[in-house]
Write a protein that holds these residues in place. Structure first.
Motif, short mmCIF file in Angstrom:
data_model
loop_
_atom_site.label_atom_id
_atom_site.label_comp_id
_atom_site.label_asym_id
_atom_site.label_seq_id
_atom_site.Cartn_x
_atom_site.Cartn_y
_atom_site.Cartn_z
N ASP A 1 0.99 -0.95 -0.15
CA ASP A 1 0.48 -0.19 -0.04
C ASP A 1 1.02 0.89 -0.02
OD1 ASP A 1 -1.51 1.98 0.38
OD2 ASP A 1 -2.35 1.19 2.31
N THR A 2 0.74 1.73 -1.05
CA THR A 2 2.09 3.94 -1.13
C THR A 2 0.58 4.42 -0.96
OG1 THR A 2 1.59 3.50 -3.03
CG2 THR A 2 3.10 2.24 -2.37
N ASN A 3 -0.77 3.95 -0.75
CA ASN A 3 -1.69 5.57 -0.66
C ASN A 3 -1.45 6.14 0.74
OD1 ASN A 3 -4.10 7.16 -0.02
ND2 ASN A 3 -5.41 5.59 -0.89
N PRO A 4 -1.69 7.17 1.19
CA PRO A 4 -1.19 7.98 2.26
C PRO A 4 -1.96 8.39 2.73
CG PRO A 4 0.10 9.32 0.19
CD PRO A 4 -0.94 8.57 -0.17
N LYS A 5 -3.40 8.27 3.13
CA LYS A 5 -4.10 8.00 3.38
C LYS A 5 -4.44 6.32 4.39
CE LYS A 5 -7.08 10.47 -0.13
NZ LYS A 5 -7.96 10.07 -1.46
N SER A 6 -4.42 5.57 3.43
CA SER A 6 -3.96 4.49 4.76
C SER A 6 -2.74 3.38 4.69
CB SER A 6 -4.98 3.22 3.72
OG SER A 6 -4.59 3.08 2.00
N ALA A 7 -1.65 3.89 4.14
CA ALA A 7 -0.22 3.02 4.01
C ALA A 7 0.28 3.69 5.49
CB ALA A 7 0.25 3.39 3.52
N THR A 8 -0.66 2.91 6.92
CA THR A 8 -0.15 3.56 7.88
C THR A 8 1.41 2.48 8.45
OG1 THR A 8 -1.03 2.19 9.49
CG2 THR A 8 -1.79 4.19 9.17
N GLY A 9 2.63 3.21 9.35
CA GLY A 9 3.37 2.28 10.21
C GLY A 9 2.65 0.79 10.15
N LEU A 10 4.00 -0.12 10.63
CA LEU A 10 3.80 -1.68 10.31
C LEU A 10 4.85 -2.16 10.91
CD1 LEU A 10 3.05 -2.32 6.41
CD2 LEU A 10 1.57 -1.52 8.30
N SER A 11 4.45 -2.75 12.24
CA SER A 11 5.51 -3.50 12.87
C SER A 11 6.30 -4.61 12.09
CB SER A 11 5.04 -3.84 13.72
OG SER A 11 4.31 -5.37 13.75
N SER A 12 7.66 -4.99 12.29
CA SER A 12 8.40 -5.53 11.92
C SER A 12 9.45 -6.04 12.87
CB SER A 12 9.49 -4.41 10.84
OG SER A 12 10.36 -5.49 10.18
N PRO A 13 9.86 -7.40 13.21
CA PRO A 13 8.49 -8.69 12.30
C PRO A 13 7.92 -8.98 12.63
CG PRO A 13 9.36 -9.68 13.84
CD PRO A 13 10.17 -8.58 14.21
N PRO A 14 6.23 -9.08 11.47
CA PRO A 14 5.51 -9.64 11.66
C PRO A 14 5.16 -10.47 13.14
CG PRO A 14 5.98 -11.22 10.38
CD PRO A 14 7.24 -10.23 10.77
N LYS A 15 3.86 -10.58 13.69
CA LYS A 15 3.54 -10.75 15.27
C LYS A 15 3.90 -12.34 15.58
CE LYS A 15 -0.33 -10.89 18.56
NZ LYS A 15 -1.64 -11.18 19.26
N ARG A 16 3.89 -13.15 14.30
CA ARG A 16 4.07 -14.38 14.64
C ARG A 16 5.45 -15.22 14.28
NH1 ARG A 16 5.62 -16.89 9.60
NH2 ARG A 16 5.23 -15.30 7.71
N VAL A 17 6.39 -14.01 13.85
CA VAL A 17 8.00 -14.25 13.82
C VAL A 17 7.94 -13.57 15.55
CG1 VAL A 17 9.67 -13.40 13.07
CG2 VAL A 17 8.58 -13.86 11.51
N LEU A 18 7.59 -12.41 15.47
CA LEU A 18 7.91 -12.08 17.02
C LEU A 18 7.58 -13.37 17.87
CD1 LEU A 18 8.72 -9.03 18.13
CD2 LEU A 18 6.20 -8.77 18.62
N GLU A 19 6.54 -13.90 18.39
CA GLU A 19 6.26 -14.91 19.24
C GLU A 19 6.88 -16.09 19.00
OE1 GLU A 19 1.73 -13.99 19.29
OE2 GLU A 19 2.53 -11.52 20.48
#
Length: 312
Positions: A78-96
């Motif tokens: 997503d590159t739309n400034p209205k919807s492309a908010t910050g994303l965590s990294s790595p994904p939760k399934r990896v993190l846990e």
């Protein structure tokens, strides 16, 4: 930024940074972009670091991020400034799941083998805001251990939510204490906080940096909806107080854009100094930030208007 890296945009933006005498910027890599194209990410990073160095700007660079929505394929594209908010990294399934940590460790190894002694870097940040959640802290601690095993000359740090978190991070081997305080009700409260931070700095005998700040505003909590007149940039409301305290700092953010986190974006919050054409949201803000370098002069067009792509 990294999956759609545009060298000309980076060169433009960092040139704007020189107009307010910035000597450092803070940003993150993308583990997800690296997995997709390691060589492409490396080429982009080399260009970013050299572009900054050519303008006498050092870089505080993070590897992972504990804040934001889950990095699904749809959101990553997503590159739309209205919807492309910050994303965590790595994904939760990896993190846990420790069984999935080999690939993030490879990312850390890749980075440290190439950049651990890079004098263009001000510091290497293992993760932005692991905060108080156990799963994030455990992951960040283990990745920090990997950083230390491969350490070079560049100091290691953690993007700390508050000054209190650094008590734990110091046990990891943290070498730069960070803290974030984006919004506050008034300058007096901020001044008191900074005086306490200076005492911590003296006790810790290490650099202490305020690595996220924005403005004064009413409202409880980071994601609270502010008053209509307090949804836009106002760095001049805090910059003199921070300058007076003599604390190394990074404001959020260089370019005018909708807020990073989803609740604030839904509330219509916008941050930043420069529009894409080089005009500024507020000349007063630009002067207040530049004044930290000892020079408060700034001459430029002021345009306190939402960009066309953000108005809706």
């Amino acid at each position: 930024m990294w999956q759609h890296y545009e060298p000309a945009v980076i060169e433009r933006d960092l040139t704007y940074a020189t107009r307010i005498n910035l000597n450092a910027v803070r940003t993150w890599l993308s583990y997800e972009a690296w997995r997709e194209n390691p060589r492409g990410h490396e080429r982009a990073l080399d260009h970013f670091l050299q572009t900054a160095a050519d303008r006498d700007i050092s870089v505080l660079l993070g590897l992972f991020d504990g804040v934001g929505r889950s990095p699904t394929p749809k959101r990553l594209a997503d590159t739309n400034p209205k919807s492309a908010t910050g994303l965590s990294s790595p994904p939760k399934r990896v993190l846990e799941n420790r069984q999935l940590w080999d690939r993030p460790r490879q990312f850390v190894h890749w980075f440290m083998e190439r950049y651990r002694d890079d004098d263009r870097l001000l510091g290497i940040e293992v993760m932005n805001e692991p905060g108080w959640k156990v799963s994030k802290k455990v992951f960040a601690r283990e990745m920090f251990r990997t950083l230390r095993e491969r350490r070079g000359t560049v100091p290691l740090t953690v993007g700390s939510t508050s000054i209190a978190n650094n008590a734990e991070y110091r046990r990891w081997g943290n070498e730069i204490a960070q803290f974030h305080y984006n919004f506050v009700k008034d300058r007096a409260t901020y001044r008191t906080m900074l005086s306490r931070v200076r005492l911590c700095r003296d006790a810790l005998d290490m650099p202490v940096w305020l690595t996220e700040w924005q403005r004064t505003r009413d409202g409880r909590g980071f994601t609270a909806e502010p008053k209509p007149g307090e949804k836009t940039p106002d760095y001049a409301s805090l910059a003199p107080t921070i300058q007076e305290a003599g604390v190394g700092n990074f404001f959020w953010s260089l370019m005018v854009k909708p807020a990073w986190v989803q609740p604030q974006r839904k509330n219509g919050v916008i941050s930043g100094v420069f529009h894409e054409d080089g005009s500024v949201w507020s000349v007063e803000d630009a002067r207040a930030i530049k004044a930290m370098s000892g020079d408060a002069s700034f001459d430029g067009e002021e345009r306190p208007e939402w960009p066309e792509w953000a108005k809706a």
